[in-house]
Design a protein around this motif. Structure first.
Motif, mmCIF file in Angstrom:
data_model
loop_
_atom_site.group_PDB
_atom_site.id
_atom_site.type_symbol
_atom_site.label_atom_id
_atom_site.label_comp_id
_atom_site.label_asym_id
_atom_site.label_seq_id
_atom_site.Cartn_x
_atom_site.Cartn_y
_atom_site.Cartn_z
ATOM 1 N N PRO A 57 9.650 -13.954 -7.643
ATOM 2 C CA PRO A 57 8.782 -13.248 -6.687
ATOM 3 C C PRO A 57 8.003 -12.121 -7.343
ATOM 4 O O PRO A 57 8.441 -11.521 -8.319
ATOM 5 C CB PRO A 57 9.785 -12.698 -5.662
ATOM 6 C CG PRO A 57 10.955 -13.607 -5.763
ATOM 7 C CD PRO A 57 11.027 -14.003 -7.228
ATOM 8 N N GLY A 58 6.822 -11.847 -6.794
ATOM 9 C CA GLY A 58 6.000 -10.769 -7.312
ATOM 10 C C GLY A 58 6.591 -9.406 -6.997
ATOM 11 O O GLY A 58 7.618 -9.283 -6.315
ATOM 12 N N ALA A 59 5.932 -8.359 -7.453
ATOM 13 C CA ALA A 59 6.439 -6.998 -7.310
ATOM 14 C C ALA A 59 6.571 -6.575 -5.849
ATOM 15 O O ALA A 59 7.398 -5.734 -5.514
ATOM 16 C CB ALA A 59 5.521 -6.027 -8.058
ATOM 17 N N ASN A 60 5.759 -7.186 -4.956
ATOM 18 C CA ASN A 60 5.823 -6.814 -3.543
ATOM 19 C C ASN A 60 6.844 -7.644 -2.775
ATOM 20 O O ASN A 60 6.924 -7.566 -1.555
ATOM 21 C CB ASN A 60 4.442 -6.949 -2.892
ATOM 22 C CG ASN A 60 3.931 -8.381 -2.924
ATOM 23 O OD1 ASN A 60 4.580 -9.276 -3.460
ATOM 24 N ND2 ASN A 60 2.766 -8.605 -2.351
ATOM 25 N N GLY A 61 7.603 -8.473 -3.487
ATOM 26 C CA GLY A 61 8.648 -9.266 -2.837
ATOM 27 C C GLY A 61 8.184 -10.606 -2.314
ATOM 28 O O GLY A 61 8.986 -11.381 -1.795
ATOM 29 N N ALA A 62 6.904 -10.907 -2.435
ATOM 30 C CA ALA A 62 6.381 -12.181 -1.941
ATOM 31 C C ALA A 62 6.346 -13.202 -3.065
ATOM 32 O O ALA A 62 5.856 -12.904 -4.160
ATOM 33 C CB ALA A 62 4.986 -11.986 -1.360
ATOM 34 N N GLN A 63 6.883 -14.390 -2.790
ATOM 35 C CA GLN A 63 6.801 -15.463 -3.771
ATOM 36 C C GLN A 63 5.373 -16.007 -3.788
ATOM 37 O O GLN A 63 4.760 -16.213 -2.728
ATOM 38 C CB GLN A 63 7.774 -16.590 -3.415
ATOM 39 C CG GLN A 63 7.697 -17.794 -4.337
ATOM 40 C CD GLN A 63 8.201 -17.489 -5.741
ATOM 41 O OE1 GLN A 63 9.337 -17.071 -5.908
ATOM 42 N NE2 GLN A 63 7.371 -17.701 -6.729
ATOM 43 N N ILE A 64 4.829 -16.211 -4.949
ATOM 44 C CA ILE A 64 3.455 -16.698 -5.082
ATOM 45 C C ILE A 64 3.470 -18.202 -5.329
ATOM 46 O O ILE A 64 4.189 -18.690 -6.197
ATOM 47 C CB ILE A 64 2.726 -15.979 -6.231
ATOM 48 C CG1 ILE A 64 2.660 -14.472 -5.934
ATOM 49 C CG2 ILE A 64 1.322 -16.540 -6.444
ATOM 50 C CD1 ILE A 64 2.119 -13.655 -7.079
ATOM 51 N N PHE A 65 2.683 -18.931 -4.558
ATOM 52 C CA PHE A 65 2.536 -20.369 -4.750
ATOM 53 C C PHE A 65 1.063 -20.666 -5.015
ATOM 54 O O PHE A 65 0.199 -20.178 -4.301
ATOM 55 C CB PHE A 65 2.999 -21.138 -3.503
ATOM 56 C CG PHE A 65 4.459 -20.992 -3.198
ATOM 57 C CD1 PHE A 65 5.390 -21.857 -3.757
ATOM 58 C CD2 PHE A 65 4.909 -19.976 -2.372
ATOM 59 C CE1 PHE A 65 6.739 -21.718 -3.489
ATOM 60 C CE2 PHE A 65 6.255 -19.831 -2.092
ATOM 61 C CZ PHE A 65 7.177 -20.695 -2.654
ATOM 62 N N GLU A 66 0.810 -21.456 -6.026
ATOM 63 C CA GLU A 66 -0.558 -21.859 -6.328
ATOM 64 C C GLU A 66 -0.659 -23.365 -6.141
ATOM 65 O O GLU A 66 0.137 -24.118 -6.703
ATOM 66 C CB GLU A 66 -0.936 -21.477 -7.764
ATOM 67 C CG GLU A 66 -1.031 -19.973 -7.964
ATOM 68 C CD GLU A 66 -1.557 -19.598 -9.342
ATOM 69 O OE1 GLU A 66 -1.613 -20.504 -10.210
ATOM 70 O OE2 GLU A 66 -1.909 -18.437 -9.549
ATOM 71 N N MET A 67 -1.629 -23.797 -5.353
ATOM 72 C CA MET A 67 -1.777 -25.222 -5.052
ATOM 73 C C MET A 67 -3.218 -25.644 -5.279
ATOM 74 O O MET A 67 -4.137 -24.826 -5.210
ATOM 75 C CB MET A 67 -1.364 -25.497 -3.603
ATOM 76 C CG MET A 67 0.080 -25.127 -3.290
ATOM 77 S SD MET A 67 0.524 -25.447 -1.569
ATOM 78 C CE MET A 67 0.378 -27.250 -1.535
ATOM 79 N N SER A 68 -3.406 -26.910 -5.527
ATOM 80 C CA SER A 68 -4.741 -27.483 -5.623
ATOM 81 C C SER A 68 -4.752 -28.777 -4.834
ATOM 82 O O SER A 68 -3.704 -29.304 -4.450
ATOM 83 C CB SER A 68 -5.131 -27.741 -7.085
ATOM 84 O OG SER A 68 -4.200 -28.604 -7.699
ATOM 85 N N SER A 69 -5.937 -29.314 -4.587
ATOM 86 C CA SER A 69 -6.042 -30.534 -3.791
ATOM 87 C C SER A 69 -5.334 -31.697 -4.491
ATOM 88 O O SER A 69 -5.157 -31.705 -5.708
ATOM 89 C CB SER A 69 -7.513 -30.874 -3.542
ATOM 90 O OG SER A 69 -8.210 -30.964 -4.763
ATOM 91 N N ARG A 70 -4.934 -32.682 -3.714
ATOM 92 C CA ARG A 70 -4.031 -33.738 -4.169
ATOM 93 C C ARG A 70 -4.531 -34.473 -5.410
ATOM 94 O O ARG A 70 -3.748 -34.822 -6.289
ATOM 95 C CB ARG A 70 -3.806 -34.744 -3.023
ATOM 96 C CG ARG A 70 -2.727 -35.784 -3.315
ATOM 97 C CD ARG A 70 -2.529 -36.708 -2.114
ATOM 98 N NE ARG A 70 -2.249 -35.939 -0.902
ATOM 99 C CZ ARG A 70 -1.028 -35.496 -0.579
ATOM 100 N NH1 ARG A 70 -0.008 -35.713 -1.392
ATOM 101 N NH2 ARG A 70 -0.838 -34.826 0.538
ATOM 102 N N HIS A 71 -5.831 -34.737 -5.475
ATOM 103 C CA HIS A 71 -6.345 -35.542 -6.581
ATOM 104 C C HIS A 71 -6.942 -34.701 -7.711
ATOM 105 O O HIS A 71 -7.492 -35.246 -8.660
ATOM 106 C CB HIS A 71 -7.388 -36.529 -6.055
ATOM 107 C CG HIS A 71 -6.836 -37.477 -5.040
ATOM 108 N ND1 HIS A 71 -5.884 -38.425 -5.341
ATOM 109 C CD2 HIS A 71 -7.078 -37.592 -3.711
ATOM 110 C CE1 HIS A 71 -5.577 -39.099 -4.246
ATOM 111 N NE2 HIS A 71 -6.280 -38.616 -3.246
#
Length: 227
Positions: free
Chosen positions: A179-193
């Motif tokens: 998790p980041g410094a503010n306690g929130a887990q960061i998720f990075e996503m992109s389109s399926r293809h």
């Protein structure tokens, strides 16, 4: 806190850069007022015949190729006199057609730079060399992307103690593992293809995609040098 030029080069950018030799340049502070849009607007626009891009004396055109090379960072050109691929392509096309320039010398002092945009500059050097003599003078550094450019000249001449070479491409990648410094887990996503949109360097598939892009750039580098 003083921001340095290194902060302007983001991750996942394939680089043909001798990083150890580039360290002093990357550590340079960003000039005061550089982020001021009004100041940038007042700066003179660069063009193919910009005096700082080349000089011509007795039929010999000298083109400085200095600093960390980027596709079109006009600020670097204004601040430091560093070359850009767009500027080099314009300059070489202009000099190739100019009756004032019987021959061209690329005066190179650069540790390399970004891969993006370099092929247009390399092709412009090769095209100029097809119609008039183009010489690369390594004085004293032509590493990585700078050597890619030098290799397109008819000949390479090195001053005593000069350094040239470092053929290869690299990048830096990161992945969120906690998790980041503010306690929130960061998720990075992109389109399926869009498998290559934001490859995750913490996964085997992500590393394979990043490796594929590096190998592709290296193959272009090898082909340009061998040509």
């Amino acid at each position: 806190m003083t921001r340095t030029l290194a902060s302007l080069f983001g991750p996942l950018q394939p680089m043909a850069l001798a990083e150890d030799l580039a360290a002093p340049l990357l550590a340079m502070p960003i000039p005061e007022g550089a982020a001021d849009p009004a100041a940038a607007a007042r700066a003179p626009a660069a063009g193919p015949s910009t005096p700082d891009r080349f000089t011509v004396s007795r039929g010999l055109a000298v083109v400085p190729v200095r600093g960390i090379l980027t596709p079109n960072m006009a600020q670097y050109e204004r601040w430091f006199g560093w070359a850009t691929y767009h500027g080099l392509a314009e300059t070489l096309a202009h000099l190739a057609a100019s009756e004032d320039a019987a021959a061209i010398v690329l005066e190179i002092d650069s540790p390399g730079g970004l891969v993006c945009g370099i092929e247009a500059a390399a092709e412009a050097i090769a095209a100029a060399a097809a119609v008039k003599p183009v010489h690369a003078l390594v004085s004293p550094l032509a590493a990585s992307a700078a050597y890619w450019l030098a290799s397109q000249a008819a000949e390479i001449v090195m001053t005593p103690g000069a350094v040239a070479g470092s053929i290869g491409v690299a990048l830096t990648a990161a992945a969120h593992v906690q998790p980041g410094a503010n306690g929130a887990q960061i998720f990075e996503m992109s389109s399926r293809h869009a498998r290559a949109k934001r490859p995750d360097a913490s996964t085997e598939a992500g590393r394979a995609e990043l490796q594929r892009s590096l190998d592709e750039a290296e193959a272009a580098f090898h082909a340009a040098v061998s040509a």
